[in-house]
Design a protein around this motif. Structure first.
Motif, PDB file in Angstrom:
ATOM      1  N   VAL A  43       0.833  -1.208   0.000  1.00  0.00           N
ATOM      2  CA  VAL A  43       0.000   0.000   0.000  1.00  0.00           C
ATOM      3  C   VAL A  43       0.867   1.257   0.000  1.00  0.00           C
ATOM      4  CG1 VAL A  43      -1.618   1.336   1.409  1.00  0.00           C
ATOM      5  CG2 VAL A  43      -2.015  -1.085   1.020  1.00  0.00           C
ATOM      6  N   VAL A  44       1.908   1.251   0.808  1.00  0.00           N
ATOM      7  CA  VAL A  44       2.808   2.412   0.859  1.00  0.00           C
ATOM      8  C   VAL A  44       3.537   2.573  -0.480  1.00  0.00           C
ATOM      9  CG1 VAL A  44       4.889   3.326   1.953  1.00  0.00           C
ATOM     10  CG2 VAL A  44       3.076   2.358   3.355  1.00  0.00           C
ATOM     11  N   ALA A  45       3.960   1.459  -1.070  1.00  0.00           N
ATOM     12  CA  ALA A  45       4.659   1.528  -2.352  1.00  0.00           C
ATOM     13  C   ALA A  45       3.743   2.026  -3.460  1.00  0.00           C
ATOM     14  CB  ALA A  45       5.224   0.154  -2.704  1.00  0.00           C
ATOM     15  N   VAL A  46       2.483   1.605  -3.459  1.00  0.00           N
ATOM     16  CA  VAL A  46       1.540   2.095  -4.472  1.00  0.00           C
ATOM     17  C   VAL A  46       1.340   3.596  -4.319  1.00  0.00           C
ATOM     18  CG1 VAL A  46      -0.889   2.054  -5.176  1.00  0.00           C
ATOM     19  CG2 VAL A  46       0.336  -0.079  -4.849  1.00  0.00           C
ATOM     20  N   CYS A  56       3.480   5.741  -3.213  1.00  0.00           N
ATOM     21  CA  CYS A  56       4.699   6.481  -3.581  1.00  0.00           C
ATOM     22  C   CYS A  56       5.101   6.296  -5.043  1.00  0.00           C
ATOM     23  CB  CYS A  56       5.853   6.028  -2.693  1.00  0.00           C
ATOM     24  SG  CYS A  56       5.654   6.482  -0.969  1.00  0.00           S
ATOM     25  N   LEU A  57       4.927   5.083  -5.581  1.00  0.00           N
ATOM     26  CA  LEU A  57       5.486   4.783  -6.898  1.00  0.00           C
ATOM     27  C   LEU A  57       4.462   4.574  -8.001  1.00  0.00           C
ATOM     28  CD1 LEU A  57       8.132   2.153  -5.729  1.00  0.00           C
ATOM     29  CD2 LEU A  57       8.539   4.557  -6.247  1.00  0.00           C
ATOM     30  N   LEU A 114       2.368  -0.522 -10.912  1.00  0.00           N
ATOM     31  CA  LEU A 114       3.315  -1.484 -11.489  1.00  0.00           C
ATOM     32  C   LEU A 114       4.676  -1.452 -10.796  1.00  0.00           C
ATOM     33  CD1 LEU A 114       3.549  -3.667 -13.584  1.00  0.00           C
ATOM     34  CD2 LEU A 114       4.258  -1.951 -15.226  1.00  0.00           C
ATOM     35  N   PRO A 115       5.309  -0.306 -10.594  1.00  0.00           N
ATOM     36  CA  PRO A 115       6.586  -0.308  -9.876  1.00  0.00           C
ATOM     37  C   PRO A 115       6.446  -0.792  -8.429  1.00  0.00           C
ATOM     38  CG  PRO A 115       6.280   1.781 -10.994  1.00  0.00           C
ATOM     39  CD  PRO A 115       4.989   1.027 -11.098  1.00  0.00           C
ATOM     40  N   ALA A 116       5.297  -0.535  -7.824  1.00  0.00           N
ATOM     41  CA  ALA A 116       5.086  -0.960  -6.443  1.00  0.00           C
ATOM     42  C   ALA A 116       5.040  -2.475  -6.339  1.00  0.00           C
ATOM     43  CB  ALA A 116       3.806  -0.357  -5.897  1.00  0.00           C
ATOM     44  N   VAL A 117       4.402  -3.124  -7.285  1.00  0.00           N
ATOM     45  CA  VAL A 117       4.351  -4.590  -7.275  1.00  0.00           C
ATOM     46  C   VAL A 117       5.761  -5.156  -7.426  1.00  0.00           C
ATOM     47  CG1 VAL A 117       3.525  -6.612  -8.542  1.00  0.00           C
ATOM     48  CG2 VAL A 117       1.972  -4.712  -8.082  1.00  0.00           C
ATOM     49  N   GLY A 118       6.526  -4.609  -8.339  1.00  0.00           N
ATOM     50  CA  GLY A 118       7.904  -5.070  -8.530  1.00  0.00           C
ATOM     51  C   GLY A 118       8.765  -4.834  -7.301  1.00  0.00           C
TER      52      GLY A 118
END
Length: 70
Positions: free
Chosen positions: A29-32, A34-35, A38-42
């Protein structure tokens, strides 16, 4: 190193799984936020693989035979 140690009971195993799932979801959730998706999943996959690799190579107290000096 095994994911579950021999001396863990069912409650500890369930707690470990629940904590790991919660941490991965929170990280995702934090990565989505911020990024983007698609980049968050990676990034989440890379971090989880890194943590599992470190967990695999960390010494287990049950397998303390490697520390014995003859």
């Amino acid at each position: 190193m095994a994911y579950f140690q021999r001396r863990m009971d069912g409650i500890e195993r369930g707690g470990k799984i629940a904590a790991d799932v919660f941490c991965v979801l929170l990280l995702g959730v934090v990565a989505v936020g911020c990024l983007g998706v698609l980049p968050a999943v990676g990034a989440t996959v890379l971090v989880v693989l890194g943590v599992l690799t470190i967990d695999y190579f960390t010494a287990d107290p049950d397998d303390s035979v490697a520390g014995v000096v003859r």
